[in-house]
Design an enzyme around this catalytic site. Structure first.
Site: not given
Ligand code: RIB
Ligand code: CA
Length: 313
Positions: A192, A227, A238-240
């Site tokens: 991610t 960030y 863009l983890h999720d």
């Protein structure tokens, strides 16, 4: 044919991106959404979710889930990352009310209504999924697949040296979910963190004719500032959304071996670590017999442009 999906989230700025991406993906249909305390408390996460779903022109039932983790109490979320309201102070028009059932009850019901078809996407702490397993021990036989954004396989954590936020916030629940006999796809920080949105992507969202796209574009100010301070670039991981895109199939996991995974739920410095046994990978990518957790280690292409195209329209 559209895939029925239950989303479990702690909305959350990257949760909002993932939610809008799912709403804009024609191959899946969100049958229900449960919220959990993580980035923000479960009730506020439900408020954020209801408002964004309505702004996007959709109607999806939303259920408030567990406020506290399995052990201890909700610790107050991550206002330094997602803002005091979870969505970077972005004002959304208020819309709708949560369902009377809990998130765990919703998941159990949806799995019974779509036996063998329902896919679960969990992008927050796994407290609701663990509660659903308690309610219905047969749940794993009815769910097709569980995709989880969480963990760190071969990289450091983002809350402690070894633990990632979603697992860190409820290791006991994560252990229950990983131990249950269903197919799990773990989408860890290893991948991610490699997929990002930039200021250019944000500008495209802010210039969109779509009010929901503009809203998530506005949320990114808060996320980008975090960030910049911690990772040194103005943008975000863009983890999720990556977990969502893997569930949808727009991003392919090109290396995702099925291996034994143990969640450290002890009280020591390793608490919240996802121990992924990748020893066998040194001699190839073969799945370990009997393992039911796939750990995503590589993907076919960057998510940024794919996500931007879906959200901006
Ligand atoms: O570690 C990243 C995860 O924690 C994401 O799901 C983010 O939304 C937070 O819940
Ligand atoms: Ca999340």
């Amino acid at each position: 044919m559209t895939t029925p999906v239950y989303l479990d989230c702690d909305t959350g700025i990257d949760d909002s991106l993932a939610l809008l991406y799912l709403l804009r993906s024609p191959s899946v249909v969100l049958r229900g959404i449960g919220t959990v305390s993580g980035n923000i408390d479960a009730a506020t996460a439900a408020r954020n979710t209801l408002d964004l779903v309505a702004l996007a022109g959709h109607a999806v039932p939303v259920a408030v889930g567990e406020h506290d983790p399995r052990v201890g109490s909700y610790a107050g979320g991550a206002p330094h990352v997602h803002g005091n309201d979870g969505i970077g102070g972005t004002a959304l028009p208020r819309a709708g009310e949560p369902e009377a059932e809990s998130a765990a009850q919703m998941l159990v019901r949806l799995a019974a209504e779509h036996p063998g078809e329902l896919e679960v996407l969990a992008v927050g702490p796994l407290t609701n999924l663990a509660a659903a397993l308690d309610l219905d021990p047969e749940l794993p036989s009815r769910v097709k697949r569980v995709v989880v954004m969480g963990g760190a396989a071969q990289t450091s954590g983002n809350v402690s040296a070894v633990s990632e936020a979603n697992i860190h916030n409820d290791p006991e629940a994560a252990a229950a979910v990983v131990d249950a006999p269903w197919d799990v796809v773990l989408v860890p920080l290893d991948v991610t963190l490699e997929n990002r949105f930039t200021e250019e992507d944000q500008s495209a969202l802010l210039d969109s004719a779509d009010p929901a796209a503009r809203a998530v574009g506005a949320m990114l100010d808060q996320y980008f500032t975090f960030y910049q301070g911690v990772y040194g670039f103005r943008g975000c991981a863009l983890h999720d959304p990556l977990a969502a895109a893997i569930l949808v199939g727009e991003i392919e996991a090109t290396r995702a071996p099925a291996v034994p995974v143990v969640v450290d739920a002890t009280g020591g410095p390793g608490r919240g670590q996802t121990l992924c046994d990748l020893r066998h990978q040194r001699s190839g990518t073969a799945d370990v017999p009997g393992a039911h957790v796939r750990v995503v280690l590589d993907t076919d292409r960057p998510l940024g442009p794919v996500l931007r195209a879906r959200l901006v329209g």
